[in-house]
Write an enzyme that holds these catalytic residues in place. Sequence first.
Site, PDB file in Angstrom:
ATOM      1  N   SER A 140       0.857  -1.182   0.000  1.00 53.01           N
ATOM      2  CA  SER A 140       0.000   0.000   0.000  1.00 53.01           C
ATOM      3  C   SER A 140       0.890   1.227   0.000  1.00 53.01           C
ATOM      4  CB  SER A 140      -0.890   0.003   1.246  1.00 53.01           C
ATOM      5  OG  SER A 140      -1.499   1.260   1.456  1.00 53.01           O
ATOM      6  N   TYR A 153      -2.003  -0.634  10.932  1.00 55.86           N
ATOM      7  CA  TYR A 153      -2.002  -0.992   9.503  1.00 55.86           C
ATOM      8  C   TYR A 153      -0.744  -0.479   8.813  1.00 55.86           C
ATOM      9  CZ  TYR A 153      -3.499  -1.082   4.611  1.00 55.86           C
ATOM     10  OH  TYR A 153      -3.568  -1.294   3.256  1.00 55.86           O
TER      11      TYR A 153
END
Length: 298
Positions: A140, A153
């Site tokens: 990501s 995260y």
Amino acid sequence: MSEKTVIITGSSSGFGMLTAIQCAKKGFRVIATMRNLDKKEVFEAQELDPDVRNRIEFKQLDVTNEASLKTFTDWLEELDRVDVVVNNAGFAIGGFLEQVPLADFRRQFDTNVLGVVAVTQAVLPKMRKQKAGKILNVSSVSGRIGFPALSAYVASKHALEGLTESLRLEMKPFGIDVGLIEPGSFRTNIWSSGMEIPNEVNNPDSPYAPYIKGIWDELNNQKKYHGNPNDVAQMVTKLAMADTLKKLRYPIGSGARLNMLMKQIIPWSLLEKTVLRKLYPAMPEDQEKRLRPVESGD
């Protein structure tokens, strides 16, 4: 192309499901894995060509469960070869670091990092024997750029970036390619139903309550700019078909490259001020004052 086998984790939705379909359309034998096989019904809703649908096989796999991993690893022995693995299984936990229980941090890393390790370890013996293969890890933009209230995260994706960089160097002598897909924000459920919010985060009496609302509002406001997840699926499929992965990192999506470039060229002090002013409208005046540039005579 001659039939090649691709294994995709986390195939019940989002990038995983769409990549499975795209790879099947390109002639791959697709092994679509998911924790709950009941969710394979999402593929039926896609109205796929029968030839495409027949190229997709479904296997149960929970990348955090030892028994599930053992069953899957044993089943791998039946395959003649494994050409590509797409480590896509993942989820996000929201909340400031102090609010997120340590057990939730562990779950975040169990899936997003250790799950990748487990699946990769399972397929590497076969790939080394073949002297060929590709491992594509779905990271990501959060693996390169920090963001408040997503520390668990973000930390897991930063770890995945370092893990993959090392793995690429380790696998070069064996003819195995390793790469990172780095999506920006796309219309997938990881930012809606896929995000877990611990109860502690929603406590209105929390000292973080004034700030977290502004962050969630900003994330919701950005949804109109989210990209089409099919673009990521097409990129992953293209890389799966490529002879070699010439690069380690493949950023994709609106703002992904720009945000990474800004982090490289803009001084951290200025970047920090910009982010805090945008996300923390409720910051106390004495704290906000510290962000103001020092004027002559002050």
